[in-house]
Design an enzyme around this catalytic site. Sequence first.
Site, PDB file in Angstrom:
ATOM      1  N   SER A 144       0.869  -1.144  -0.090  1.00 11.76           N
ATOM      2  CA  SER A 144       0.095   0.070   0.069  1.00 11.76           C
ATOM      3  C   SER A 144       0.867   1.203   0.034  1.00 11.76           C
ATOM      4  O   SER A 144       1.889   1.160   0.532  1.00 11.76           O
ATOM      5  CB  SER A 144      -0.922   0.142   1.268  1.00 11.76           C
ATOM      6  OG  SER A 144      -1.420   1.206   1.431  1.00 11.76           O
ATOM      7  N   TYR A 158      -1.797  -0.833  10.362  1.00 11.12           N
ATOM      8  CA  TYR A 158      -1.875  -1.470   8.991  1.00 11.12           C
ATOM      9  C   TYR A 158      -0.760  -0.630   8.134  1.00 11.12           C
ATOM     10  O   TYR A 158      -0.204  -1.413   7.443  1.00 11.12           O
ATOM     11  CB  TYR A 158      -3.079  -0.609   8.373  1.00 11.12           C
ATOM     12  CG  TYR A 158      -3.317  -0.951   7.016  1.00 11.12           C
ATOM     13  CD1 TYR A 158      -3.812  -1.915   6.301  1.00 11.12           C
ATOM     14  CD2 TYR A 158      -3.070   0.051   6.031  1.00 11.12           C
ATOM     15  CE1 TYR A 158      -4.054  -2.394   4.998  1.00 11.12           C
ATOM     16  CE2 TYR A 158      -3.275  -0.206   4.560  1.00 11.12           C
ATOM     17  CZ  TYR A 158      -3.739  -1.348   3.980  1.00 11.12           C
ATOM     18  OH  TYR A 158      -3.907  -1.437   2.891  1.00 11.12           O
TER      19      TYR A 158
END
Length: 249
Positions: A144, A158
């Site tokens: 990501s 995350y």
Amino acid sequence: MTDVVLITGGSRGIGAATARRLARDRPEVAQVLTYVNNAEAATAVADEIRAAGVTVETVRGDVATEADVLAMFDAADRLGPLTGLVNNAGVVSPIGRLDQFEAERIERTMAVNVTGSMVCAREAVRRMSTVYGGGGGSIVNVSSRAASFGSPNDFIDYAASKGAIDTMTIGLATEVAAEGVRVNAVRPGLIDTDIHASAGLPDRVALLADRVPMGRGGTAEEVAASIVWLLSDDASYVTGALLDVGGGR
Ligand code: NAP
């Protein structure tokens, strides 16, 4: 025997779009699509690509549970030699500040996003590497852009898990480069999928689109196109790459 690609989290979002794109570009490749809860969505994707002539199996399993991962790869072995892994399954928890996070939440994020991806990569290497008698292959990790930004006030756990994926990608790519296995990552930005609802912000893409240089969120299909390219022989000299798919951010 036909080549096999295993896509974790193939029931929805980026994983499902990857299954559809791979089916379109290389219908001769068999697919294993995994899911953890949503059997209906997995079956719908499988039915759709099966109708296009693709051999496909769905397997339920939690990537954070080693026995489940082994069962996913057993399913792939039954179809033919594994030549591709898309390490896509991933989770995010509700947005907040790190000073509010329970250890349990952080552990679950790491177990799914980091341990799950590494154990899947391990199983793929054991099948693809020439050291194990394999014929080579390609692993695509779904990281990501959060790995670079750190996601302050949203989900630092995350973001850190995706930082680990980037590091794993670089290390593993080097480790197996001479064994016929390429390892790369895509780093999506703001992509329109269900994952934002699990963070408590289903409208996140619309809310944040103006922060993206291109002025819009991306689609799962736009990420899938990069993943399928990295899986393919067109990317034969690409390994250890972190490919940003973020509309300029
Ligand atoms: P999504 O729409 O929420 O889909 C997640 C997929 O992962 C589903 O197929 C889900 O299965 C599966 N899954 C979740 N937990 C699992 C577990 N423990 N074991 C096995 N499978 C599991 O998410 P997405 O947006 O497509 O995200 C896919 C990947 O892209 C993730 O790694 C995510 O971090 C990354 N990513 C997404 C964005 C974005 O903006 N969307 C941006 C950057 C990176 P069920 O259907 O059974 O629940």
